[in-house]
Motif scaffolding. Structure first.
Motif, PDB file in Angstrom:
ATOM      1  N   ALA A   4       0.957  -1.282   0.192  1.00  0.00           N
ATOM      2  CA  ALA A   4       0.182  -0.088   0.394  1.00  0.00           C
ATOM      3  C   ALA A   4       1.404   1.086  -0.685  1.00  0.00           C
ATOM      4  O   ALA A   4       0.459   2.439  -0.107  1.00  0.00           O
ATOM      5  N   LYS A  29      -0.895  -3.519   2.057  1.00  0.00           N
ATOM      6  CA  LYS A  29      -2.326  -3.683   2.156  1.00  0.00           C
ATOM      7  C   LYS A  29      -3.115  -3.950   3.384  1.00  0.00           C
ATOM      8  O   LYS A  29      -2.577  -5.679   3.417  1.00  0.00           O
ATOM      9  N   GLU A  64      -0.789   3.698  -2.544  1.00  0.00           N
ATOM     10  CA  GLU A  64      -1.359   2.929  -3.521  1.00  0.00           C
ATOM     11  C   GLU A  64      -0.861   3.257  -4.840  1.00  0.00           C
ATOM     12  O   GLU A  64      -1.303   4.018  -6.135  1.00  0.00           O
ATOM     13  N   VAL A  78      -6.541   9.589  -2.076  1.00  0.00           N
ATOM     14  CA  VAL A  78      -6.460   8.201  -1.291  1.00  0.00           C
ATOM     15  C   VAL A  78      -6.547   8.293   0.169  1.00  0.00           C
ATOM     16  O   VAL A  78      -6.061   6.830   0.663  1.00  0.00           O
ATOM     17  N   ASN A 153     -13.986   7.334   2.133  1.00  0.00           N
ATOM     18  CA  ASN A 153     -13.560   5.894   1.587  1.00  0.00           C
ATOM     19  C   ASN A 153     -11.323   5.873   1.262  1.00  0.00           C
ATOM     20  O   ASN A 153     -11.614   4.747   0.072  1.00  0.00           O
ATOM     21  N   LYS A 155      -8.143   4.758   0.780  1.00  0.00           N
ATOM     22  CA  LYS A 155      -7.406   3.218   1.116  1.00  0.00           C
ATOM     23  C   LYS A 155      -6.279   2.870   2.234  1.00  0.00           C
ATOM     24  O   LYS A 155      -5.771   2.395   2.964  1.00  0.00           O
ATOM     25  N   ILE A 187      -8.593  -1.553   5.266  1.00  0.00           N
ATOM     26  CA  ILE A 187      -7.848  -0.035   5.556  1.00  0.00           C
ATOM     27  C   ILE A 187      -6.953  -0.200   5.929  1.00  0.00           C
ATOM     28  O   ILE A 187      -6.060  -0.720   7.311  1.00  0.00           O
TER      29      ILE A 187
END
Length: 318
Positions: A4, A29, A64, A78, A153, A155, A187
């Motif tokens: 991530a 991630k 990301e 993100v 939302n 990440k 997350i």
């Protein structure tokens, strides 16, 4: 594992002061990744570069897949950030704060209203939704900050010292909230703290940072193991272990010390050697029943002292 966040030679100088010193690490991630260190270690400066509030002096990072130098607007889409200096409007209610942020994110009203109700319920503030945030406790504000950072939302969620100044019960509830977000919503969370006990309670991996440099990076358990200069095991027995049996154990290769106790033995032997099988064999041959075997592990605080030579909360040299 999918990555991530990838940090590549990330560096920040303020004039002649090197605040962050060529950091390199990856965050997976769905992971809760900790940055542990005293105030002034470089934790917040690192986060501010990751969320594009500060330009790096050298190096870069990918969030990301987006470069913090070249694609800052995409990085911000993100990311969710909870940090000092990011405040709620005290003259607005909890609901009004979330509605305002939702409009700034261009979230459709129908979706936003549903998201607000769900979010307030998750943090237990549904009954205070229409109260002014100036009437909230510090813990309530921290929780509201977190769900506000999640409206679009993201990440990756950056939580900078979010339990600082909180009572133990509220700190526990915020850690539980973060763990649930990571597990249920997939997350990725970066959690900074100067509280030595926190990484063991919440982080999958932790980086110990001091003077802008990472001194160790691994799971809390593995960091504790890496600073041990020898392996120490406690063996609980049903009967007293005679001196003759202890002498047999002392003759094993790599054994450093053997301590006799009324309830068993403590054996110290060279690190990375496996002597347990031989020790248990000797005890069995002498009809000494073993009740339990435990490996001693240092605390994370002891590991921190070993790595930095500092007491974390006071920054005192030892």
């Amino acid at each position: 594992m999918d990555t991530a966040v990838k940090v590549d030679n990330l560096t920040k100088r303020f004039g002649g002061f090197l605040a962050v010193d060529h950091l390199n690490f990856e965050i997976y991630k769905g992971e809760i990744f900790g940055l542990l260190g005293p105030n002034g270690a470089g934790k917040t400066t690192t986060l501010r570069m990751l969320c594009t509030l500060l330009p790096p002096s050298e190096g870069t990072a990918l969030i990301e897949g987006f470069d913090i130098r070249k694609e800052s607007s995409k990085v911000r889409r993100v990311l969710g950030v909870v940090s000092e200096g990011i405040n709620l409007y005290e003259d607005l209610t909890a609901r009004e704060n979330l509605e305002l942020l939702g409009r700034l994110y261009n979230i459709p009203r129908r979706i936003l209203n549903s998201k607000i109700e769900t979010s307030l319920n998750i943090i237990g503030l549904s009954e205070r939704a229409d109260s002014l945030t100036r009437t909230f406790s510090t813990g309530m504000r921290k929780k509201l900050h977190i769900i506000a950072a999640l409206l679009h939302n993201p990440k990756v969620l950056l939580l900078d010292e979010v339990t600082s100044g909180l009572d133990p019960q509220t700190a526990v509830s915020i850690r539980e909230l973060a763990k649930n977000l990571s597990k249920e919503n997939d997350i990725t969370i970066i959690w900074t703290t100067h509280y030595i006990e926190e990484p063991e309670k919440i982080c999958d991996r932790v980086a110990i940072i001091d003077n802008g440099r990472i001194l160790a990076l691994n799971s809390p358990e593995e960091i504790k193991q890496m600073v041990m200069e020898a392996t120490v095991i406690d063996i609980a027995c049903k009967t007293y272990v005679e001196t003759s049996v202890i002498d047999q154990i002392k003759l094993l290769n790599h054994v450093l010390k053997v301590y006799s106790k009324p309830t068993g033995l403590t054996i110290v032997y060279e690190k990375d050697k496996n002597l347990l099988t031989d020790v248990l064999r000797i005890l069995a041959e002498n009809d000494i029943p073993v009740v339990d075997v435990k490996k001693q592990i240092p605390s994370l605080e002891e590991a921190y002292l070993h790595l930095t030579g500092k007491i974390l909360n006071g920054g005192v040299k030892v």
